[in-house]
Scaffold this active site. Structure first.
Site, PDB file in Angstrom:
ATOM      1  N   ALA A 224       0.856  -1.193   0.000  1.00 20.10           N
ATOM      2  CA  ALA A 224       0.000   0.000   0.000  1.00 20.10           C
ATOM      3  C   ALA A 224       0.887   1.236   0.000  1.00 20.10           C
ATOM      4  CB  ALA A 224      -0.881  -0.007   1.237  1.00 20.10           C
ATOM      5  N   ASP A 238      -1.113  -8.827  11.093  1.00 23.62           N
ATOM      6  CA  ASP A 238      -0.939 -10.015  10.263  1.00 23.62           C
ATOM      7  C   ASP A 238      -0.673 -11.172  11.216  1.00 23.62           C
ATOM      8  OD1 ASP A 238      -1.235  -8.436   8.047  1.00 23.62           O
ATOM      9  OD2 ASP A 238       0.903  -8.363   7.544  1.00 23.62           O
ATOM     10  N   GLU A 284      -5.884 -12.132   1.568  1.00 24.92           N
ATOM     11  CA  GLU A 284      -4.868 -12.213   2.619  1.00 24.92           C
ATOM     12  C   GLU A 284      -5.472 -12.911   3.827  1.00 24.92           C
ATOM     13  OE1 GLU A 284      -2.968  -8.506   3.543  1.00 24.92           O
ATOM     14  OE2 GLU A 284      -2.211  -8.215   1.501  1.00 24.92           O
TER      15      GLU A 284
HETATM   16 ZN   LIG Z   1      -1.400  -6.952   6.613  1.00 26.18          ZN
END
Ligand SMILES: [Zn+2]
Length: 316
Positions: A224, A238, A284
């Site tokens: 990003a 994450d 993701e």
């Molecule tokens: Zn991430």
């Protein structure tokens, strides 16, 4: 005994007949007036068929008025019947359909989703600063950025019990993650944070490295831009099971548990499979966004991506 013929007086009868006639004419007149001023008639004049008119009349006044005052549009009814139709986006839906579908069969559900989230535009075009008053509900994606070089103030270090070294996150998110970790442990799974808060500078470095080595298009696919990353909000983590990585985490039992239970702790799976064109990101399995328990449950129950949920329920 005399017998007198009763003479029928004609005058009153004529008056009565005329009165009846006048009443009939008035009733006919009123009905004709009603017909030609009715919504049904006006819609039929625009070319809508009877079943279409019945559909339109189920909607509220502004929809009916719009149809009456504009040319017949065959996308009108399928669009307004969509659950997440937003009136303010009507012209954009029509333009998108014309640009993308032409004469092909239109996927209205998809049109609504893409236009609502702004993904009818190229990524990083038509961007705006996100509304920070939304607190934990802020929307950050390729169309909604953080304020310039935004940095949250309540960032804390994560312990090695919960994360690989050098991970930091906002305090409330950390507390929620600890609780989720406990829940996972009870179910027989271990969660470990691989990536968490990233500052503007850190995100810029990642993006610039990609851009310098492989070009802007590549960089935009895999990272990003700074101020557009959810990691810069300090609300995203994450999460993996120990030993798992990006290529295999989605196949693990830990992922299954996490994706089905995370909302109970205030998190959602932010970039789901099959929604890439809406979120602007590849699937993701590891990226979770903190929203707080109440909102996370609502988003989970809706089955929408957060971009869609925000556009429909929270944007103002
Ligand atoms: Zn991430």
């Amino acid at each position: 005994m005399s017998y007198t013929k009763r003479r029928i007086k004609k005058g009153p009868i004529i008056i009565l007949c005329m009165l009846v006639l006048v009443i009939i004419l008035v009733v006919i007149g009123i009905n004709l007036y009603k017909k030609y001023t009715s919504d049904e008639y006006k819609l039929s004049e625009k070319g809508y068929k009877e079943d279409e008119i019945n559909e339109i009349l189920k909607f509220d006044e502004k929809y009916i008025t719009y149809a009456i005052n504009h040319d017949y549009e065959d996308d009108f009814i399928p669009l307004i019947k969509e659950k997440y139709f937003l009136w303010k986006n009507y012209d954009k839906y029509i333009k998108y359909i014309d640009d993308v579908y032409g004469n092909k069969k239109v996927d209205y559900d998809k049109v609504i989703a893409l236009v609502n989230v702004g993904a009818n535009n190229e990524p990083y075009t038509h961007t705006k600063k996100t509304n920070m008053d939304k607190g934990y509900a802020i929307l950050v994606n390729k169309y909604n950025s953080l304020p310039d070089k935004y940095a949250p103030e309540d960032i804390v270090e994560m312990s090695n019990w919960y994360a690989y070294p050098n991970n930091r996150i906002r305090k409330d998110v950390y507390d929620a993650f600890k609780e989720m970790s406990e829940g996972a442990k009870e179910a027989g799974y271990t969660l470990i944070v691989n990536s968490s808060y990233r500052s503007y500078e850190e995100q810029k470095e990642i993006y610039d490295d990609y851009e310098d080595s492989r070009g802007k298009e590549y960089a935009d696919t895999y990272a990003a831009r700074p101020d557009f990353s959810e990691h810069q909000t300090g609300l995203s983590l994450d999460i993996f099971s120990p030993g798992a990585n990006m290529s295999n985490f989605a196949e693990t039992e830990t992922f299954k548990w996490l994706s089905e239970n995370c909302y109970k702790y205030g998190f959602i799976l932010r970039y789901p499979e099959g929604k890439e064109d809406i979120t602007g990101y590849s699937y993701e399995a590891w990226h979770y966004r903190y929203l707080g328990k109440e909102l996370a449950k609502k988003v989970y129950d809706s089955g929408l991506t957060y971009d869609e949920y925000y556009a429909y329920y929270l944007d103002d």
